[in-house]
Design a protein around this motif. Structure first.
Motif, PDB file in Angstrom:
ATOM      1  N   GLU A   1      42.382  36.202  40.277  1.00 58.11           N
ATOM      2  CA  GLU A   1      43.010  37.500  40.539  1.00 58.11           C
ATOM      3  C   GLU A   1      44.286  37.389  41.372  1.00 58.11           C
ATOM      4  O   GLU A   1      44.387  37.945  42.464  1.00 58.11           O
ATOM      5  CB  GLU A   1      41.997  38.441  41.200  1.00 58.11           C
ATOM      6  CG  GLU A   1      40.765  38.610  40.318  1.00 58.11           C
ATOM      7  CD  GLU A   1      39.832  39.731  40.782  1.00 58.11           C
ATOM      8  OE1 GLU A   1      40.299  40.631  41.498  1.00 58.11           O
ATOM      9  OE2 GLU A   1      38.659  39.687  40.414  1.00 58.11           O
TER      10      GLU A   1
ATOM     11  N   GLN B   1      40.574  34.072  45.806  1.00 57.63           N
ATOM     12  CA  GLN B   1      40.999  35.466  45.736  1.00 57.63           C
ATOM     13  C   GLN B   1      41.831  35.875  46.947  1.00 57.63           C
ATOM     14  O   GLN B   1      42.829  36.556  46.817  1.00 57.63           O
ATOM     15  CB  GLN B   1      39.781  36.379  45.573  1.00 57.63           C
ATOM     16  CG  GLN B   1      39.616  36.877  44.137  1.00 57.63           C
ATOM     17  CD  GLN B   1      38.247  37.476  43.871  1.00 57.63           C
ATOM     18  OE1 GLN B   1      37.252  36.760  43.781  1.00 57.63           O
ATOM     19  NE2 GLN B   1      38.195  38.771  43.752  1.00 57.63           N
TER      20      GLN B   1
ATOM     21  N   THR C   1      34.324  34.171  38.678  1.00 62.56           N
ATOM     22  CA  THR C   1      34.582  33.372  39.876  1.00 62.56           C
ATOM     23  C   THR C   1      33.633  32.172  39.933  1.00 62.56           C
ATOM     24  O   THR C   1      34.033  31.057  40.288  1.00 62.56           O
ATOM     25  CB  THR C   1      34.448  34.252  41.135  1.00 62.56           C
ATOM     26  OG1 THR C   1      35.447  35.277  41.085  1.00 62.56           O
ATOM     27  CG2 THR C   1      34.632  33.442  42.412  1.00 62.56           C
TER      28      THR C   1
HETATM   29 MG    MG Z   1      35.337  37.298  40.912  1.00 62.52          MG
END
Ligand code: MG
Ligand code: ADP
Length: 256
Positions: A183, A98, A56
């Motif tokens: 994700e 996310q 991330t």
């Molecule tokens: Mg992550």
């Protein structure tokens, strides 16, 4: 003038993103540590790695949310590390976080409309840009993200998976050349995962994508080349078979 490396002779495709010696340290802890990698035009790259690997954080640096301590991120000919996040969007880099960040009180169609690059604020843009061209573009994208029948649906009523698709659609409206997805199938049903795999493969016909993902079945269904991060560094890179059979990857995933 650099001499081409042997890799440059083999890889005939052009790079859209070139990351060199990228490092970010938070109070001395290197979340990304001297990372170099590149993404081709119209490539669909998957990044995997254990929790805390720096995946991330890497996307945060590409989209300008986090400034690196050192190193370079070149998007075509533009050095991104010097640009503020809104400018990076304008250069053609779209980022999906996310958790979905859609306007639940607005319809699917309205959410797509407010994402148009010309939009200046939620209501202004809804009242402003309703030309036929815009409508066709919005309905084309709604079809692509499998929400054509839901243009008038309040977004809050969509399933979790549909909300994720809407957010991908909101990125597509901006027509970026590089999409960064963190994700994207988290919390989706198996059927939604399959549909998302198809969606991403279609998007990659015209754009480059970098997808962070945990679900190995999903990774297998979309992956061409996979990059494995571990402790901020590149652990392995190659086809899904290559990385799955790489002893270093096996050690990291199974060894502890
Ligand atoms: Mg992550
Ligand atoms: P991943 O997405 O691969 O799970 P992250 O990029 O979220 O990993 O995090 C990598 C590491 O960097 C983690 O140990 C995390 O705690 C740390 N980290 C991320 N952002 C910050 C921050 N702003 N300040 C301090 N530590 C951070």
């Amino acid at each position: 003038m650099n001499f081409p490396t042997s890799a440059a002779f083999i890889a005939h495709s052009e790079k859209i993103l070139a990351i060199e010696s990228l490092t970010v340290s938070f109070d001395g802890f290197k979340a990304v540590d001297n990372l170099s990698m590149s993404i081709d035009e119209k490539e669909l790259r998957v990044i995997i790695g254990p929790n805390g690997a720096g995946k991330t954080t890497l996307l945060d640096m590409i989209c300008g949310k986090t400034k690196p301590t050192s190193g370079s991120i070149r998007f075509r000919n533009v050095e991104l590390t010097r640009l503020p996040d809104f400018q990076i969007v304008r250069e053609g880099v779209g980022r999906k976080f996310q958790t979905p960040s859609i306007y639940e009180d607005l319809t699917v169609g309205e959410n797509l409309e407010i994402s148009l690059p010309q939009a200046h604020g939620v209501w202004a843009s809804i009242l402003f840009k309703r030309t036929r061209q815009v409508k066709e573009r919005i309905s084309g994208i709604a079809e692509q993200i499998m929400l054509a029948d839901h243009l008038q649906t309040k977004s809050g009523r969509l399933s979790h998976g549909q909300k994720q698709w809407l957010e991908i659609g909101m990125l597509l409206v901006q027509d970026p050349d590089l999409l960064l997805l963190d994700e994207p199938v988290a919390g989706m049903s198996p059927r939604e995962r399959e549909q998302t795999a198809e969606l991403l493969k279609k998007i990659a016909l015209g754009k480059s994508l970098v997808v962070i993902e945990h679900d190995m079945d999903f990774v297998k269904s979309i992956a061409n080349k996979v990059t494995v991060l571990h402790q901020g560094r590149m652990l392995s890179e190659g086809s899904i078979d290559q990385v799955q059979n790489d002893p270093r990857v096996i050690e990291v995933y199974l060894g502890h």
